[in-house]
Design a protein around this motif. Sequence first.
Motif, PDB file in Angstrom:
ATOM      1  N   ALA A 113      10.941   0.637   7.183  1.00  0.00           N
ATOM      2  CA  ALA A 113      10.684   0.105   5.842  1.00  0.00           C
ATOM      3  C   ALA A 113       9.529  -0.887   5.809  1.00  0.00           C
ATOM      4  O   ALA A 113       8.927  -1.111   4.760  1.00  0.00           O
ATOM      5  CB  ALA A 113      11.950  -0.561   5.289  1.00  0.00           C
ATOM      6  N   GLY A 114       9.224  -1.502   6.946  1.00  0.00           N
ATOM      7  CA  GLY A 114       8.161  -2.502   6.983  1.00  0.00           C
ATOM      8  C   GLY A 114       8.712  -3.911   6.876  1.00  0.00           C
ATOM      9  O   GLY A 114       9.806  -4.140   6.347  1.00  0.00           O
ATOM     10  N   PHE A 115       7.932  -4.867   7.376  1.00  0.00           N
ATOM     11  CA  PHE A 115       8.387  -6.257   7.411  1.00  0.00           C
ATOM     12  C   PHE A 115       8.612  -6.815   6.009  1.00  0.00           C
ATOM     13  O   PHE A 115       9.423  -7.719   5.809  1.00  0.00           O
ATOM     14  CB  PHE A 115       7.368  -7.122   8.158  1.00  0.00           C
ATOM     15  CG  PHE A 115       7.863  -8.504   8.466  1.00  0.00           C
ATOM     16  CD1 PHE A 115       8.766  -8.717   9.496  1.00  0.00           C
ATOM     17  CD2 PHE A 115       7.437  -9.597   7.728  1.00  0.00           C
ATOM     18  CE1 PHE A 115       9.230  -9.993   9.789  1.00  0.00           C
ATOM     19  CE2 PHE A 115       7.884 -10.873   8.016  1.00  0.00           C
ATOM     20  CZ  PHE A 115       8.791 -11.074   9.047  1.00  0.00           C
ATOM     21  N   GLY A 116       7.894  -6.265   5.018  1.00  0.00           N
ATOM     22  CA  GLY A 116       8.047  -6.759   3.647  1.00  0.00           C
ATOM     23  C   GLY A 116       9.465  -6.684   3.134  1.00  0.00           C
ATOM     24  O   GLY A 116       9.854  -7.465   2.250  1.00  0.00           O
ATOM     25  N   LEU A 117      10.248  -5.758   3.686  1.00  0.00           N
ATOM     26  CA  LEU A 117      11.649  -5.637   3.272  1.00  0.00           C
ATOM     27  C   LEU A 117      12.414  -6.937   3.496  1.00  0.00           C
ATOM     28  O   LEU A 117      13.372  -7.240   2.776  1.00  0.00           O
ATOM     29  CB  LEU A 117      12.307  -4.492   4.052  1.00  0.00           C
ATOM     30  CG  LEU A 117      13.823  -4.333   3.893  1.00  0.00           C
ATOM     31  CD1 LEU A 117      14.170  -3.947   2.459  1.00  0.00           C
ATOM     32  CD2 LEU A 117      14.370  -3.318   4.877  1.00  0.00           C
ATOM     33  N   ALA A 297      -4.228  -6.196  -1.751  1.00  0.00           N
ATOM     34  CA  ALA A 297      -4.228  -4.827  -1.223  1.00  0.00           C
ATOM     35  C   ALA A 297      -3.585  -4.785   0.158  1.00  0.00           C
ATOM     36  O   ALA A 297      -2.813  -3.863   0.473  1.00  0.00           O
ATOM     37  CB  ALA A 297      -5.663  -4.303  -1.164  1.00  0.00           C
ATOM     38  N   TRP A 298      -3.873  -5.794   0.989  1.00  0.00           N
ATOM     39  CA  TRP A 298      -3.257  -5.844   2.319  1.00  0.00           C
ATOM     40  C   TRP A 298      -1.749  -6.057   2.212  1.00  0.00           C
ATOM     41  O   TRP A 298      -0.979  -5.545   3.037  1.00  0.00           O
ATOM     42  CB  TRP A 298      -3.907  -6.955   3.147  1.00  0.00           C
ATOM     43  CG  TRP A 298      -5.335  -6.685   3.495  1.00  0.00           C
ATOM     44  CD1 TRP A 298      -5.920  -5.459   3.709  1.00  0.00           C
ATOM     45  CD2 TRP A 298      -6.384  -7.651   3.662  1.00  0.00           C
ATOM     46  NE1 TRP A 298      -7.251  -5.609   4.002  1.00  0.00           N
ATOM     47  CE2 TRP A 298      -7.570  -6.942   3.990  1.00  0.00           C
ATOM     48  CE3 TRP A 298      -6.434  -9.045   3.581  1.00  0.00           C
ATOM     49  CZ2 TRP A 298      -8.787  -7.576   4.219  1.00  0.00           C
ATOM     50  CZ3 TRP A 298      -7.649  -9.695   3.818  1.00  0.00           C
ATOM     51  CH2 TRP A 298      -8.812  -8.962   4.131  1.00  0.00           C
ATOM     52  N   ALA A 299      -1.306  -6.809   1.192  1.00  0.00           N
ATOM     53  CA  ALA A 299       0.128  -7.044   0.992  1.00  0.00           C
ATOM     54  C   ALA A 299       0.866  -5.731   0.763  1.00  0.00           C
ATOM     55  O   ALA A 299       1.993  -5.544   1.233  1.00  0.00           O
ATOM     56  CB  ALA A 299       0.347  -7.994  -0.189  1.00  0.00           C
ATOM     57  N   GLU A 300       0.241  -4.807   0.018  1.00  0.00           N
ATOM     58  CA  GLU A 300       0.866  -3.507  -0.226  1.00  0.00           C
ATOM     59  C   GLU A 300       1.174  -2.805   1.088  1.00  0.00           C
ATOM     60  O   GLU A 300       2.214  -2.160   1.240  1.00  0.00           O
ATOM     61  CB  GLU A 300      -0.076  -2.638  -1.071  1.00  0.00           C
ATOM     62  CG  GLU A 300      -0.342  -3.158  -2.463  1.00  0.00           C
ATOM     63  CD  GLU A 300       0.726  -2.781  -3.463  1.00  0.00           C
ATOM     64  OE1 GLU A 300       1.627  -1.991  -3.089  1.00  0.00           O
ATOM     65  OE2 GLU A 300       0.674  -3.283  -4.594  1.00  0.00           O
ATOM     66  N   ARG A 301       0.290  -2.948   2.070  1.00  0.00           N
ATOM     67  CA  ARG A 301       0.493  -2.285   3.355  1.00  0.00           C
ATOM     68  C   ARG A 301       1.615  -2.945   4.157  1.00  0.00           C
ATOM     69  O   ARG A 301       2.160  -2.345   5.079  1.00  0.00           O
ATOM     70  CB  ARG A 301      -0.819  -2.299   4.149  1.00  0.00           C
ATOM     71  CG  ARG A 301      -1.904  -1.422   3.545  1.00  0.00           C
ATOM     72  CD  ARG A 301      -3.239  -1.652   4.243  1.00  0.00           C
ATOM     73  NE  ARG A 301      -4.240  -0.669   3.896  1.00  0.00           N
ATOM     74  CZ  ARG A 301      -4.993  -0.714   2.795  1.00  0.00           C
ATOM     75  NH1 ARG A 301      -4.819  -1.715   1.941  1.00  0.00           N
ATOM     76  NH2 ARG A 301      -5.895   0.219   2.553  1.00  0.00           N
ATOM     77  N   ALA A 316       6.795   2.097  -2.115  1.00  0.00           N
ATOM     78  CA  ALA A 316       7.621   3.301  -2.286  1.00  0.00           C
ATOM     79  C   ALA A 316       8.275   3.694  -0.978  1.00  0.00           C
ATOM     80  O   ALA A 316       9.455   4.071  -0.945  1.00  0.00           O
ATOM     81  CB  ALA A 316       6.758   4.436  -2.831  1.00  0.00           C
ATOM     82  N   TRP A 317       7.537   3.595   0.125  1.00  0.00           N
ATOM     83  CA  TRP A 317       8.098   4.004   1.418  1.00  0.00           C
ATOM     84  C   TRP A 317       9.151   3.020   1.903  1.00  0.00           C
ATOM     85  O   TRP A 317      10.119   3.410   2.562  1.00  0.00           O
ATOM     86  CB  TRP A 317       7.004   4.199   2.452  1.00  0.00           C
ATOM     87  CG  TRP A 317       5.957   3.140   2.519  1.00  0.00           C
ATOM     88  CD1 TRP A 317       4.805   3.088   1.798  1.00  0.00           C
ATOM     89  CD2 TRP A 317       5.955   1.980   3.348  1.00  0.00           C
ATOM     90  NE1 TRP A 317       4.086   1.963   2.119  1.00  0.00           N
ATOM     91  CE2 TRP A 317       4.753   1.270   3.065  1.00  0.00           C
ATOM     92  CE3 TRP A 317       6.825   1.473   4.304  1.00  0.00           C
ATOM     93  CZ2 TRP A 317       4.429   0.078   3.694  1.00  0.00           C
ATOM     94  CZ3 TRP A 317       6.496   0.294   4.936  1.00  0.00           C
ATOM     95  CH2 TRP A 317       5.320  -0.403   4.645  1.00  0.00           C
ATOM     96  N   PRO A 330      16.528  -1.558  -5.630  1.00  0.00           N
ATOM     97  CA  PRO A 330      15.491  -1.466  -6.666  1.00  0.00           C
ATOM     98  C   PRO A 330      14.082  -1.380  -6.090  1.00  0.00           C
ATOM     99  O   PRO A 330      13.799  -1.897  -5.007  1.00  0.00           O
ATOM    100  CB  PRO A 330      15.678  -2.778  -7.444  1.00  0.00           C
ATOM    101  CG  PRO A 330      16.196  -3.736  -6.419  1.00  0.00           C
ATOM    102  CD  PRO A 330      17.081  -2.920  -5.513  1.00  0.00           C
ATOM    103  N   ASN A 331      13.192  -0.729  -6.860  1.00  0.00           N
ATOM    104  CA  ASN A 331      11.775  -0.736  -6.490  1.00  0.00           C
ATOM    105  C   ASN A 331      11.175  -2.113  -6.718  1.00  0.00           C
ATOM    106  O   ASN A 331      10.249  -2.522  -6.017  1.00  0.00           O
ATOM    107  CB  ASN A 331      11.000   0.276  -7.337  1.00  0.00           C
ATOM    108  CG  ASN A 331      11.240   1.704  -6.897  1.00  0.00           C
ATOM    109  OD1 ASN A 331      11.416   1.967  -5.718  1.00  0.00           O
ATOM    110  ND2 ASN A 331      11.259   2.630  -7.858  1.00  0.00           N
ATOM    111  N   ALA A 332      11.710  -2.815  -7.720  1.00  0.00           N
ATOM    112  CA  ALA A 332      11.174  -4.117  -8.073  1.00  0.00           C
ATOM    113  C   ALA A 332      12.297  -4.997  -8.612  1.00  0.00           C
ATOM    114  O   ALA A 332      13.251  -4.509  -9.219  1.00  0.00           O
ATOM    115  CB  ALA A 332      10.067  -3.974  -9.115  1.00  0.00           C
TER     116      ALA A 332
END
Length: 363
Positions: A113-117, A297-301, A316-317, A330-332
Amino acid sequence: MAERGIVILGSGSLTRSICYSLAAVCAAECVVTVVSTTPSSSAEVCYVADVRAASSGTPVRFRALSADRYAAESISSILRQTRPRIVLNCASYQSPWEKTRSPSAWTALMNSAGFGLTLPLQAAVAIEAASAIAALDPPPLFLNACFPDAVNPLLKTLELPIFCGVGNVALLAASLRESLRPARGGRLQVLGHHWHLHTPDHAADEALAWLDGTPVREVGPLLRRQRAAARSELNAVTGHVTALLLADLVTGREVRTSLPGPLGLPGGYPVRIYGRSLALDLPADMSPAQAVALNSAWAERDGVSVEENGEVRFSAWASLAIRSELPDFPNAVHARDIPELCSRLLDLRGRLRRTRAASADHH
C-alpha cells in the motif's frame, strides 16, 4: 515561556540519537525534558545523555517525565510545568522499520500500500501535541519528526500550530553535503520528499539540489551510500542533524538549512530561520508555487496527499491494497477524521501482526 528549554515526546531510537548528539554539541545552558509513556525508557535516555554531556563539558541537562498516554491534556500539563521554547514530537504509533525487524501480514500490507497508508498512525500524537500547544500563550515552537512531509500539512489544515519537521529532506541534505564537501560556508539548498529516501524509478523524479545557486547534477549517485544504509542506522545521522538544529534554535541563531513540512507545506524545502520566524529560501530559478507543486506530485507517489481544504486522499493503489482487509476503507477522508481512522488501523494492525508475512512461510 522559558528562554531555553526543549521538550521531546517519545523515547525511541530517534529521540536517543538526538539526545546523545545534543549532549555533545549544545553549548547553551538548556534543559531537555524527555517525555515517555514508558518511564524506564525516558530515564535511560536521560542518564546516557547526561553522562555524555558531563563527559563533553557541555551545560545541557536532561530530565525524564512520564505520561500515562500521549493525550492533549497530559501534554498540556507537562508543557505548563516545563515552559519550553521548543517542543519536538518523536512519538507515533508506527515504526518505519518494523517491516525489517518484525515482518508480518501488517508489514506486507504496508509494502503493497505504501508508507502513506500509515499517515493516521503517524499523525495521532502530533495532533494531540499541537492541540496542547495551541492553548498556550505564547506557544513554543512545534517541530514534528513523524512523517512531517504529510503530517505537517494535515496539522495546518486543522489550523493547529506547526513550525517545521526534521529528518527526510534534512537527511538528504546532510548526505549530499558529505558527497559534495562544499567549502566552509557553501550554501546547499535541497528540495525533496520523504519518498526520496528511496531511489525513484526514473531519474527525472529525483530530488533537486543547488550548491551556491548552481544546480547539482546527478543527485541520485550522490545519495547512493545513504540509500544503501539500513534505515535504523540512518537515525544516527538524522539525530545528529536534528541536534545541531535544536542547538541553534534554543539560542535564536539564524539557520539556513533544508527541512520537511515548514509551516505546514507538503514535502521538504530550503529554509531560513531567524528567531521565531521561518521563510522558504529557494534558489532564484524556483518559485514557491513550483516547489510546492513538485512536492505535491512526489507525495502522490508516497501513497497519500493532503489538500488545502483538509481532504486526505490515499492513492488508488494504496486504497486497493488495504481493501483486501478493510473493504470499506475510504479513498479520502477529512483531516478531522484521522483519529478515528487511526483507531481502525490500530485494530487491523493488531490482528495482522499475529499473522506471519506470506513470504516468511516459504523460508
